[in-house]
Design an enzyme around this catalytic site. Structure first.
Site, PDB file in Angstrom:
ATOM      1  N   GLY A  74       4.024  -1.106   5.147  1.00  0.00           N
ATOM      2  CA  GLY A  74       2.580  -1.015   4.938  1.00  0.00           C
ATOM      3  C   GLY A  74       2.197  -0.237   3.691  1.00  0.00           C
ATOM      4  N   THR A  75       3.140  -0.129   2.759  1.00  0.00           N
ATOM      5  CA  THR A  75       2.916   0.625   1.519  1.00  0.00           C
ATOM      6  C   THR A  75       1.717   0.091   0.727  1.00  0.00           C
ATOM      7  OG1 THR A  75       5.317   0.734   1.420  1.00  0.00           O
ATOM      8  CG2 THR A  75       4.113   1.477  -0.535  1.00  0.00           C
ATOM      9  N   THR A  76       1.660  -1.223   0.578  1.00  0.00           N
ATOM     10  CA  THR A  76       0.613  -1.823  -0.267  1.00  0.00           C
ATOM     11  C   THR A  76      -0.763  -1.528   0.325  1.00  0.00           C
ATOM     12  OG1 THR A  76       2.213  -3.600  -0.645  1.00  0.00           O
ATOM     13  CG2 THR A  76      -0.025  -3.985  -1.430  1.00  0.00           C
ATOM     14  N   HIS A 136       9.385   5.801  -2.291  1.00  0.00           N
ATOM     15  CA  HIS A 136      10.131   5.304  -1.128  1.00  0.00           C
ATOM     16  C   HIS A 136      11.296   6.248  -0.822  1.00  0.00           C
ATOM     17  CE1 HIS A 136       8.271   1.449  -0.352  1.00  0.00           C
ATOM     18  NE2 HIS A 136       8.607   0.898  -1.497  1.00  0.00           N
ATOM     19  N   SER A 166       9.849  -8.474   8.117  1.00  0.00           N
ATOM     20  CA  SER A 166       9.146  -8.455   6.836  1.00  0.00           C
ATOM     21  C   SER A 166      10.156  -8.376   5.682  1.00  0.00           C
ATOM     22  CB  SER A 166       8.174  -7.264   6.812  1.00  0.00           C
ATOM     23  OG  SER A 166       7.390  -7.302   5.654  1.00  0.00           O
ATOM     24  N   ARG A 285       1.835 -11.070   3.165  1.00  0.00           N
ATOM     25  CA  ARG A 285       2.299 -12.192   3.984  1.00  0.00           C
ATOM     26  C   ARG A 285       1.348 -12.330   5.158  1.00  0.00           C
ATOM     27  NH1 ARG A 285       6.198 -13.670   7.898  1.00  0.00           N
ATOM     28  NH2 ARG A 285       6.297 -11.492   8.527  1.00  0.00           N
ATOM     29  N   LYS A 286       1.797 -11.930   6.357  1.00  0.00           N
ATOM     30  CA  LYS A 286       0.928 -12.142   7.524  1.00  0.00           C
ATOM     31  C   LYS A 286       0.317 -10.852   8.054  1.00  0.00           C
ATOM     32  CE  LYS A 286       2.802 -15.158  10.600  1.00  0.00           C
ATOM     33  NZ  LYS A 286       4.032 -15.592  11.334  1.00  0.00           N
TER      34      LYS A 286
HETATM   35  P1  PAP Z   1       6.744  -2.745  -0.111  1.00  0.00           P
HETATM   36  O1  PAP Z   1       7.655  -1.861   0.651  1.00  0.00           O
HETATM   37  O2  PAP Z   1       7.487  -3.784  -0.916  1.00  0.00           O
HETATM   38  O3  PAP Z   1       5.735  -2.007  -0.923  1.00  0.00           O
HETATM   39  P2  PAP Z   1       4.863  -3.108   2.018  1.00  0.00           P
HETATM   40  O4  PAP Z   1       3.507  -3.209   1.435  1.00  0.00           O
HETATM   41  O5  PAP Z   1       5.290  -1.797   2.578  1.00  0.00           O
HETATM   42  O6  PAP Z   1       5.938  -3.619   0.965  1.00  0.00           O
HETATM   43  O7  PAP Z   1       5.034  -4.149   3.208  1.00  0.00           O
HETATM   44  C1  PAP Z   1       4.605  -5.465   3.127  1.00  0.00           C
HETATM   45  C2  PAP Z   1       4.011  -5.792   4.494  1.00  0.00           C
HETATM   46  O8  PAP Z   1       2.685  -5.248   4.562  1.00  0.00           O
HETATM   47  C3  PAP Z   1       3.885  -7.279   4.715  1.00  0.00           C
HETATM   48  O9  PAP Z   1       4.033  -7.457   6.122  1.00  0.00           O
HETATM   49  P3  PAP Z   1       4.532  -8.846   6.784  1.00  0.00           P
HETATM   50  O10 PAP Z   1       5.732  -9.306   6.013  1.00  0.00           O
HETATM   51  O11 PAP Z   1       4.847  -8.524   8.210  1.00  0.00           O
HETATM   52  O12 PAP Z   1       3.386  -9.766   6.673  1.00  0.00           O
HETATM   53  C4  PAP Z   1       2.462  -7.537   4.248  1.00  0.00           C
HETATM   54  O13 PAP Z   1       1.883  -8.734   4.747  1.00  0.00           O
HETATM   55  C5  PAP Z   1       1.759  -6.308   4.787  1.00  0.00           C
HETATM   56  N1  PAP Z   1       0.514  -6.006   4.057  1.00  0.00           N
HETATM   57  C6  PAP Z   1       0.290  -6.056   2.720  1.00  0.00           C
HETATM   58  N2  PAP Z   1      -0.975  -5.731   2.441  1.00  0.00           N
HETATM   59  C7  PAP Z   1      -1.589  -5.488   3.612  1.00  0.00           C
HETATM   60  C8  PAP Z   1      -2.914  -5.118   3.980  1.00  0.00           C
HETATM   61  N3  PAP Z   1      -3.867  -4.977   3.066  1.00  0.00           N
HETATM   62  N4  PAP Z   1      -3.193  -4.938   5.290  1.00  0.00           N
HETATM   63  C9  PAP Z   1      -2.234  -5.086   6.233  1.00  0.00           C
HETATM   64  N5  PAP Z   1      -0.963  -5.441   5.957  1.00  0.00           N
HETATM   65  C10 PAP Z   1      -0.637  -5.639   4.664  1.00  0.00           C
END
Ligand code: PAP
Length: 319
Positions: A74-76, A136, A166, A285-286
């Site tokens: 959930g970093t982003t 990280h 993920s 993604r989702k």
């Molecule tokens: P990173 O470690 O490469 O920075 P990070 O953002 O931590 O990635 O994780 C990506 C996950 O956060 C994805 O989850 P999923 O694969 O289960 O779908 C991504 O969809 C989700 N994500 C990105 N942005 C958001 C947001 N604004 N709200 C909720 N979930 C999000």
């Protein structure tokens, strides 16, 4: 502003660093890339030198904010929310910063800045206060000044089963774009044994968890699932922790700005790459809780549950 934090540890000489990097234990990740073990964790080898430099030269200020997470937790989302919380909120409507660049550009991940495709606006050593940064890296390798100053840390954790799914989608898209996915059973095996980027996931999470229990005024420990369940409550908690509580209606506005659907469809996130070989679109993604149920067999599920029981739940952490 005056710097009251402790001095950083001495800078290791380049020769010593090169020598010790060559001696690190190595492993192959998903038959696609080498990773090496440093300070008990596994890293893409190019990240170790920047991590050593960060640890030995970074001087935290009392008003710094450091976001932290292991990957795919959930970093982003956390970067986007923290950016909106800390920037000039009066001007949101005219200055919608998330439409100008991907969130990873605005809030760089310190140790991977060497892979930036364009210079980030922020020089982490020189930026004016308050600095908003992300790492990280595990807690144990953070600079002493981060631990001893009053700078705040916000950590986000996620359920391990959704995290591995993920990661699996992400690395398949990067390493195997036109091939069959990497066997999930093997991916679960790497995950549970901790041999993956920034692994072990379990140790990473538990280190921050234990520290947040000891020093709740310094570290806020968030869970992705709680943020999905009660976004208003959790995001208000972040704003209060950072000393910037919301006024009327602000929380709804910020949640909308940072929502997955909105970010995913912004031009800056549909196109381009902030980091080499990582399309901006791959961060979105989702974002579903429990997506793992569509992929994991009962055996894989039990393997992860068992690891969670011994490595997380034994310390009072339930994800
Ligand atoms: P990173 O470690 O490469 O920075 P990070 O953002 O931590 O990635 O994780 C990506 C996950 O956060 C994805 O989850 P999923 O694969 O289960 O779908 C991504 O969809 C989700 N994500 C990105 N942005 C958001 C947001 N604004 N709200 C909720 N979930 C999000």
């Amino acid at each position: 502003m005056p710097n009251t934090s402790p001095s950083p540890t001495p800078i290791p000489t380049p020769n010593n660093v090169e020598k010790s990097l060559n001696d690190l234990p190595r492993a192959r990740f998903w038959e696609a890339m080498d990773i090496c073990q440093w300070e008990g964790y596994w890293f893409e080898p190019g990240l170790v030198k920047p991590a050593i430099t960060f640890r030995s030269t970074f001087h935290a200020r009392n008003d710094d904010i450091l976001l932290a997470s292991t990957i795919k937790t959930g970093t982003t989302w956390l970067k986007s929310l923290s950016l909106c919380i800390t920037q000039n909120r009066q001007n949101h409507k005219h200055n919608d910063i998330l439409t100008t660049e991907n969130p990873h550009f605005h809030v760089p991940t310190i140790e991977s800045m060497i892979y930036s495709t364009k210079p980030t606006k922020i020089d982490i050593y020189d930026a004016s206060s308050p600095r908003l940064l992300h790492t990280h890296l595990p807690y144990s390798v953070l600079p002493v000044s981060v631990k001893e100053s009053q700078c705040k840390i916000v950590y986000i954790a996620r359920n391990p089963k959704d995290t591995i799914i993920s990661m699996w989608h992400f690395f398949n898209s990067i390493f195997r774009p036109n091939q069959d996915p990497f066997p999930l059973e093997k991916a679960v095996d790497c995950f549970c044994s901790g041999v993956h980027q920034y692994g072990s996931f379990f140790e990473h999470v538990v280190e921050y968890w234990l520290e947040s229990q000891k020093r709740p005024e310094k570290m806020l420990f968030l869970k992705y699932e709680e943020m999905k369940r009660d976004p208003k409550g959790e995001v208000s908690k972040i704003a209060e922790f950072l000393g910037r509580p919301f006024g009327d209606g602000e929380v709804d506005e910020i949640l909308w700005r940072c929502s997955l659907d909105r970010l995913k469809n912004l031009e800056v996130n549909k196109n381009g790459s902030i980091l080499y070989n990582v399309p901006n679109s791959s961060y979105f993604r989702k974002g579903e809780v429990g997506d793992w149920k569509k992929y994991l067999t009962p055996e894989m599920e039990e393997r992860i549950n068992q690891t969670s029981r011994s490595k997380l739940e034994a310390f009072g952490l339930f994800l």
